[in-house]
Scaffold this motif. Structure first.
Motif, mmCIF file in Angstrom:
data_model
loop_
_atom_site.group_PDB
_atom_site.id
_atom_site.type_symbol
_atom_site.label_atom_id
_atom_site.label_comp_id
_atom_site.label_asym_id
_atom_site.label_seq_id
_atom_site.Cartn_x
_atom_site.Cartn_y
_atom_site.Cartn_z
ATOM 1 N N ASP A 196 6.859 1.607 -13.500
ATOM 2 C CA ASP A 196 5.525 1.554 -14.103
ATOM 3 C C ASP A 196 4.552 2.262 -13.159
ATOM 4 O O ASP A 196 4.030 1.664 -12.225
ATOM 5 N N SER A 198 1.657 3.145 -13.644
ATOM 6 C CA SER A 198 0.273 2.681 -13.744
ATOM 7 C C SER A 198 -0.059 1.703 -12.617
ATOM 8 O O SER A 198 -1.229 1.459 -12.320
ATOM 9 N N LYS A 199 0.984 1.155 -11.970
ATOM 10 C CA LYS A 199 0.775 0.206 -10.881
ATOM 11 C C LYS A 199 0.944 0.854 -9.504
ATOM 12 O O LYS A 199 0.850 0.170 -8.484
ATOM 13 N N GLU A 202 -2.127 0.581 -7.221
ATOM 14 C CA GLU A 202 -2.307 -0.809 -6.783
ATOM 15 C C GLU A 202 -1.363 -1.129 -5.624
ATOM 16 O O GLU A 202 -1.764 -1.745 -4.635
ATOM 17 N N CYS A 203 -0.102 -0.698 -5.746
ATOM 18 C CA CYS A 203 0.876 -0.918 -4.669
ATOM 19 C C CYS A 203 0.464 -0.177 -3.402
ATOM 20 O O CYS A 203 0.557 -0.711 -2.292
#
Length: 218
Positions: A196, A198-199, A202-203
């Motif tokens: 994913d 899209s994350k 964030e990671c």
């Protein structure tokens, strides 16, 4: 009830009983108590027996008080020792976390920065294209170099010292691991990676903020 509380309660109870036994002559001035004790001792016909009985009770109380007191003191000492050891272990873990964070900063500094620049090429259009399954957008690994040379060594070390950091690194590493050998369209990256994307940001942000990289809030 926990064993420690039971032992403490036993010691306190024995202290109370012993005090009551010591001040018994004062209670004997109360007629009801005096009559009750006289009735209890009435089964002993001779005064010598009564004296011996009272001496035996006093000896037993003294022995129990000594035993429970020793146990209580030892448990208190052990508890203080355990608390001190827990504080020392906590301090050691905090030191370990700071040390491993410093190692990660030194060894992953350039790779994380470089890999993010490569993966976020064209102002993040590649990641956007992956999420949109765009088969017209292509990624060339020779133009956008991604490396993971130090990651396996770092993660192995981090797991035993800072599990939270290890999890953050592994979440980020899976993106870089896939992209090291990838060359093709964004649609192909979506299909083959099963990640994913899209994350990803964030990671990435979790890692750089946790490691306190200077560009963490860029």
């Amino acid at each position: 009830m926990p064993k420690n509380k039971m032992k403490s309660g036993t010691f306190i109870a024995m202290c109370v009983v012993t005090v009551l036994f010591i001040v018994m002559p004062l209670f004997l001035q109360v007629s009801v108590i005096r009559n009750a004790i006289a009735w209890i001792l009435s089964g002993l016909r001779y005064q010598e027996y009564k004296s011996a009985y009272l001496g035996l009770v006093g000896g037993l109380l003294g022995s129990w008080l000594a035993i429970t007191g020793a146990i209580y003191t030892q448990r208190k000492f052990d508890r203080e020792k355990e608390e001190k050891r827990a504080i020392e272990e906590k301090r050691a873990k905090e030191i370990d976390k700071e040390n491993i964070k410093e190692i990660c900063r030194e060894m992953l500094w350039s790779e994380i920065r470089q890999n993010d620049n490569s993966l976020s090429c064209d102002n993040g259009n590649f990641i956007k294209a992956i999420m949109e399954k765009n088969d017209c957008y292509f990624y060339n690994r020779d133009s956008h170099r991604i490396t993971t040379d130090n990651w396996n060594f770092i993660i192995d070390k981090v797991i035993s010292m800072d599990l939270e950091l290890a999890i953050k690194l592994m979440h980020l590493y899976k993106y870089y691991e896939f992209m090291t050998d990838f060359d093709g369209s964004a649609d192909s990256a979506f299909t083959k990676s099963q990640l994913d994307f899209s994350k990803y940001k964030e990671c990435y942000q979790d890692v750089v903020e946790y490691l306190e990289f200077p560009w963490a809030n860029d």
